[in-house]
Motif scaffolding. Structure first.
Motif, PDB file in Angstrom:
ATOM      1  N   SER A  10      43.588  27.895  38.240  1.00  0.00           N
ATOM      2  CA  SER A  10      43.843  28.840  39.327  1.00  0.00           C
ATOM      3  C   SER A  10      45.146  29.575  39.057  1.00  0.00           C
ATOM      4  O   SER A  10      46.013  29.096  38.321  1.00  0.00           O
ATOM      5  CB  SER A  10      43.876  28.117  40.672  1.00  0.00           C
TER       6      SER A  10
ATOM      7  N   ARG B 208      44.388  31.201  43.707  1.00  0.00           N
ATOM      8  CA  ARG B 208      43.009  31.669  43.578  1.00  0.00           C
ATOM      9  C   ARG B 208      42.372  30.957  42.390  1.00  0.00           C
ATOM     10  O   ARG B 208      42.880  31.031  41.276  1.00  0.00           O
ATOM     11  CB  ARG B 208      42.987  33.181  43.351  1.00  0.00           C
ATOM     12  N   GLU B 209      41.264  30.281  42.622  1.00  0.00           N
ATOM     13  CA  GLU B 209      40.611  29.516  41.564  1.00  0.00           C
ATOM     14  C   GLU B 209      39.724  30.457  40.745  1.00  0.00           C
ATOM     15  O   GLU B 209      38.780  31.044  41.266  1.00  0.00           O
ATOM     16  CB  GLU B 209      39.783  28.388  42.176  1.00  0.00           C
TER      17      GLU B 209
ATOM     18  N   SER C 213      35.940  38.108  36.000  1.00  0.00           N
ATOM     19  CA  SER C 213      35.281  36.833  36.320  1.00  0.00           C
ATOM     20  C   SER C 213      35.966  35.643  35.643  1.00  0.00           C
ATOM     21  O   SER C 213      35.654  34.498  35.966  1.00  0.00           O
ATOM     22  CB  SER C 213      33.797  36.884  35.948  1.00  0.00           C
TER      23      SER C 213
ATOM     24  N   ASN D 185      30.000  32.650  36.176  1.00  0.00           N
ATOM     25  CA  ASN D 185      29.718  33.019  37.555  1.00  0.00           C
ATOM     26  C   ASN D 185      30.420  32.034  38.471  1.00  0.00           C
ATOM     27  O   ASN D 185      30.209  30.833  38.360  1.00  0.00           O
ATOM     28  CB  ASN D 185      28.198  32.987  37.771  1.00  0.00           C
ATOM     29  N   GLN D 186      31.281  32.534  39.329  1.00  0.00           N
ATOM     30  CA  GLN D 186      32.041  31.696  40.260  1.00  0.00           C
ATOM     31  C   GLN D 186      32.718  30.531  39.538  1.00  0.00           C
ATOM     32  O   GLN D 186      32.698  29.394  40.005  1.00  0.00           O
ATOM     33  CB  GLN D 186      31.129  31.214  41.376  1.00  0.00           C
ATOM     34  N   GLY D 187      33.284  30.864  38.386  1.00  0.00           N
ATOM     35  CA  GLY D 187      34.105  29.881  37.678  1.00  0.00           C
ATOM     36  C   GLY D 187      33.343  28.876  36.840  1.00  0.00           C
ATOM     37  O   GLY D 187      33.936  27.981  36.256  1.00  0.00           O
ATOM     38  N   GLN D 188      32.002  29.024  36.766  1.00  0.00           N
ATOM     39  CA  GLN D 188      31.224  28.086  35.955  1.00  0.00           C
ATOM     40  C   GLN D 188      30.327  28.839  34.983  1.00  0.00           C
ATOM     41  O   GLN D 188      29.981  29.991  35.219  1.00  0.00           O
ATOM     42  CB  GLN D 188      30.356  27.211  36.867  1.00  0.00           C
TER      43      GLN D 188
END
Ligand SMILES: Nc1ncnc2c1ncn2[C@@H]1O[C@H](COP(=O)(O)OP(=O)(O)OP(=O)(O)O)[C@@H](O)[C@H]1O
Ligand SMILES: [Mg+2]
Length: 223
Positions: free
Chosen positions: A12, A20-21, A44, A214-217
């Protein structure tokens, strides 16, 4: 053989007075000989992810294993040595040194490791189709030629892992395919592995696997 194993990575950044992660519980395994792509919208976290895999930035949590070494046990000095020995980077711009000839760009990188081998430089330049430019300075090279030198530079010290951040972004489509093809051939010939971050969907069919960040993964995509 397993080259890279990312386990539950989290990163983060401070954003105002919050955190923010960007990377949230990211996992990835990469074996020898594999070339995988990572796609995802701007912002992203692709470069953040790649910099963590390359030990350039440290995750808040999780583990980065490269060739069986848990890199979180390394101190800064050991990390620098480990990077030098195991990781080759290719960036969007070629980042060549302006006052060195093509061949000298590779000699200087080689001189950072234990051995000197001019024959190997010659062979790599030949494999990449730029041996006729060995005595040229970067300013005299085309974009595609510069990127080939950048590839040669990334591979010259026999890294375990190649990390490429949008290596074809400044090239047209057919040149982009050629560059990916060259990375692939070198990866297969040298038993290394590569992660290529790209925006270029026309290149995805050249990859062994494709992931979307997508969303950190990372989610595997069918192409
Ligand atoms: N050092 C930093 N400090 C604070 N925020 C950062 C830092 N580095 C990156 N970020 C933020 O983290 C997010 C992800 O950045 P990153 O560069 O990883 O995205 P990217 O997917 O590579 O984007 P692009 O496709 O535009 O290159 C962005 O919102 C960026 O602003
Ligand atoms: Mg980026």
């Amino acid at each position: 053989m397993e080259i890279l194993h990312l386990k539950n990575l989290v990163k983060s950044y401070p954003d105002g007075n919050q955190e923010r992660e960007i990377i949230a519980d990211l996992n990835l395994k990469l074996k020898q000989g594999e070339v995988v792509a990572v796609v995802g919208p701007s912002g992203s976290g692709k470069s953040t992810f790649l910099s963590m895999a390359g030990l350039l930035i440290t995750p808040n949590a999780g583990e980065i294993q490269i060739k069986g070494t848990n890199t979180s046990s390394l101190n800064d000095e050991e990390k620098t040595l480990f990077r030098k020995e195991h990781i080759g980077y290719i960036f969007q711009g070629s980042h060549l040194i302006p006052y060195l000839k093509v061949k000298e760009q590779l000699q200087i990188i080689q001189s950072l490791s234990d051995y000197q081998n001019n024959k190997e430089i010659d062979k790599l330049l030949l494999d990449l189709g730029i041996s006729h430019r060995a005595e040229a300075y970067p300013e005299a090279l085309s974009g595609g030629e510069k990127q080939r030198v950048a590839i040669a530079r990334a591979f010259i010290n026999h890294p375990s892992l190649i990390l490429a951040d949008e290596p074809t972004a400044n090239l047209d489509e057919s040149l982009g395919r050629e560059i990916i093809d060259m990375i692939r051939r070198q990866v297969k010939a040298r038993d290394t592995a590569a992660i290529v971050v790209t925006h270029d969907t026309s290149l995805l069919s050249l990859m062994d696997r494709v992931y979307r960040l997508n969303q950190g993964q990372l989610e595997e995509m069918q192409v």
